[in-house]
Design a protein around this motif. Structure first.
Motif, mmCIF file in Angstrom:
data_model
loop_
_atom_site.group_PDB
_atom_site.id
_atom_site.type_symbol
_atom_site.label_atom_id
_atom_site.label_comp_id
_atom_site.label_asym_id
_atom_site.label_seq_id
_atom_site.Cartn_x
_atom_site.Cartn_y
_atom_site.Cartn_z
ATOM 1 N N SER A 192 15.446 -13.860 20.719
ATOM 2 C CA SER A 192 14.969 -15.167 21.247
ATOM 3 C C SER A 192 13.191 -14.734 22.455
ATOM 4 O O SER A 192 12.955 -15.313 23.471
ATOM 5 N N GLN A 193 12.481 -13.325 22.194
ATOM 6 C CA GLN A 193 12.000 -13.281 22.322
ATOM 7 C C GLN A 193 11.029 -12.300 21.900
ATOM 8 O O GLN A 193 11.291 -11.667 20.256
ATOM 9 N N ASP A 194 9.421 -12.007 22.162
ATOM 10 C CA ASP A 194 8.249 -11.445 21.164
ATOM 11 C C ASP A 194 8.065 -9.998 21.476
ATOM 12 O O ASP A 194 8.420 -9.977 22.974
ATOM 13 N N PRO A 195 8.255 -9.078 20.423
ATOM 14 C CA PRO A 195 8.063 -8.302 20.670
ATOM 15 C C PRO A 195 6.529 -7.442 21.566
ATOM 16 O O PRO A 195 5.501 -8.021 20.613
ATOM 17 N N ILE A 196 6.826 -6.596 21.493
ATOM 18 C CA ILE A 196 5.195 -5.963 22.440
ATOM 19 C C ILE A 196 5.226 -4.490 22.419
ATOM 20 O O ILE A 196 6.523 -4.441 22.648
ATOM 21 N N ASP A 197 4.393 -4.495 21.803
ATOM 22 C CA ASP A 197 4.221 -2.076 21.976
ATOM 23 C C ASP A 197 3.794 -1.894 23.780
ATOM 24 O O ASP A 197 3.945 -2.995 24.876
ATOM 25 N N ILE A 198 4.501 -0.716 24.079
ATOM 26 C CA ILE A 198 4.501 -0.394 25.031
ATOM 27 C C ILE A 198 3.578 1.354 25.118
ATOM 28 O O ILE A 198 3.502 1.640 24.310
ATOM 29 N N ASP A 199 2.936 0.891 25.924
ATOM 30 C CA ASP A 199 1.214 2.322 25.358
ATOM 31 C C ASP A 199 2.024 2.892 26.468
ATOM 32 O O ASP A 199 2.536 2.762 27.465
ATOM 33 N N GLY A 200 2.321 4.333 26.004
ATOM 34 C CA GLY A 200 2.558 5.923 27.035
ATOM 35 C C GLY A 200 3.788 6.026 26.968
ATOM 36 O O GLY A 200 4.607 7.149 27.777
ATOM 37 N N ASP A 201 4.311 5.622 26.340
ATOM 38 C CA ASP A 201 5.725 5.535 26.203
ATOM 39 C C ASP A 201 6.383 5.606 24.117
ATOM 40 O O ASP A 201 6.559 4.189 24.113
ATOM 41 N N PRO A 202 6.397 6.278 23.592
ATOM 42 C CA PRO A 202 6.440 7.121 22.206
ATOM 43 C C PRO A 202 7.321 6.441 21.835
ATOM 44 O O PRO A 202 8.031 6.261 20.948
ATOM 45 N N ASN A 203 8.981 6.053 22.166
ATOM 46 C CA ASN A 203 10.104 5.490 22.342
ATOM 47 C C ASN A 203 10.027 4.334 22.297
ATOM 48 O O ASN A 203 11.620 3.880 22.145
#
Length: 272
Positions: free
Chosen positions: A203-214
């Motif tokens: 129930s949430q939208d996925p987002i990219d996390i910059d600076g943390d490849p995992n």
């Protein structure tokens, strides 16, 4: 996460620990579970003060009568000059230095030892801790709360070699965000990595996390800008899995979450 309800006029929202959100763990032959991430409504309000009405200026009535007869000239008298009294200068009171934390830990090759609280991302300057400044060691009940107290959750965590958990919640110096950092210590780097891969927030939208490849992240935008938005980041470093939850008023900026995730990863990798 569900968007927080709108603020109630005249009522300050109570701060509370994590609320449940849907989470699925992709584990072979294991139960699907419901997880929780931290959510604390941020509401900043001021009393609706009104400026006091200006007091009316006092009316001064003056009357004087003048005698036609001349009055005698007064005889001058000597007026004593007051002797100034020296004002004592206040002495500076020495400040007591902030006690240093006694919580210790070490990391070697991704294996973390010592007190898990040591590896919680430090509170930034000016931040306000909710609870002990060193963070809290989580009981099994505390950890189960993170996942909605679903039946069998501790067995699921045990399949990854779960050892212990720690958490810290704080408010940023500008008062605009509340951050909760949660660490779960697993049996190995491989187990922590596998746990992260199967950890998704519904129930949430996925987002990219910059600076943390995992890492992978999620955002919940509020229905109105006056309501609370939230973000969740999930990743691991060595044998520790970490989750960072951020609550802000209005639409969250993922740059804040990315910065926190990157710094938490570096802290776990270096041990401070």
């Amino acid at each position: 996460m569900e968007a927080a309800a709108g603020p109630v006029p005249g009522v300050a929202p109570a701060r509370r620990l994590p609320r449940a959100v849907g989470v699925a763990l992709a584990t072979a032959g294991l139960l699907a579970v419901t997880a929780a991430s931290a959510a604390v409504t941020v509401a900043v309000g001021k009393p609706d003060g009104r400026p006091a009405a200006a007091a009316p200026a006092p009316t001064v009535a003056a009357s004087a009568s003048v005698s036609a007869a001349a009055s005698p000239s007064p005889t001058p008298t000597a007026v004593p000059v007051p002797v100034p009294v020296p004002v004592p200068v206040p002495t500076a009171v020495p400040t007591t230095p902030k006690p240093a934390s006694t919580v210790k830990g070490t990391v070697d090759g991704g294996k973390h030892e010592g007190d898990l609280r040591y590896f919680l991302l430090p509170i930034p300057d000016g931040g306000e801790s909710y609870g002990p400044a060193d963070g809290m060691t989580m009981s099994n009940d505390d950890v189960a709360d993170q996942f909605g107290k679903q039946d069998g959750i501790m067995d699921i965590l045990g399949s990854y070699g779960y050892k212990e958990g720690a958490s810290r919640m704080y408010r940023t110096a500008d008062g605009k965000a509340e951050v909760t950092v949660t660490l779960l210590h697993f049996g190995s780097t491989a187990m922590a990595t596998a746990f992260v891969k199967g950890y998704t927030v519904k129930s949430q939208d996925p987002i990219d996390i910059d600076g943390d490849p995992n890492a992978h992240g999620y955002v919940k935008k509020p229905r109105q800008q006056a309501y609370t938005g939230s973000m969740t980041g999930i990743s691991s470093q060595g044998d520790v899995q970490y989750t960072i939850d951020v609550e802000v008023k209005g639409t969250p900026d993922k740059a804040l979450l990315s910065d926190l995730m990157k710094r938490q990863r570096e802290w776990l990798a270096s041990g401070g």
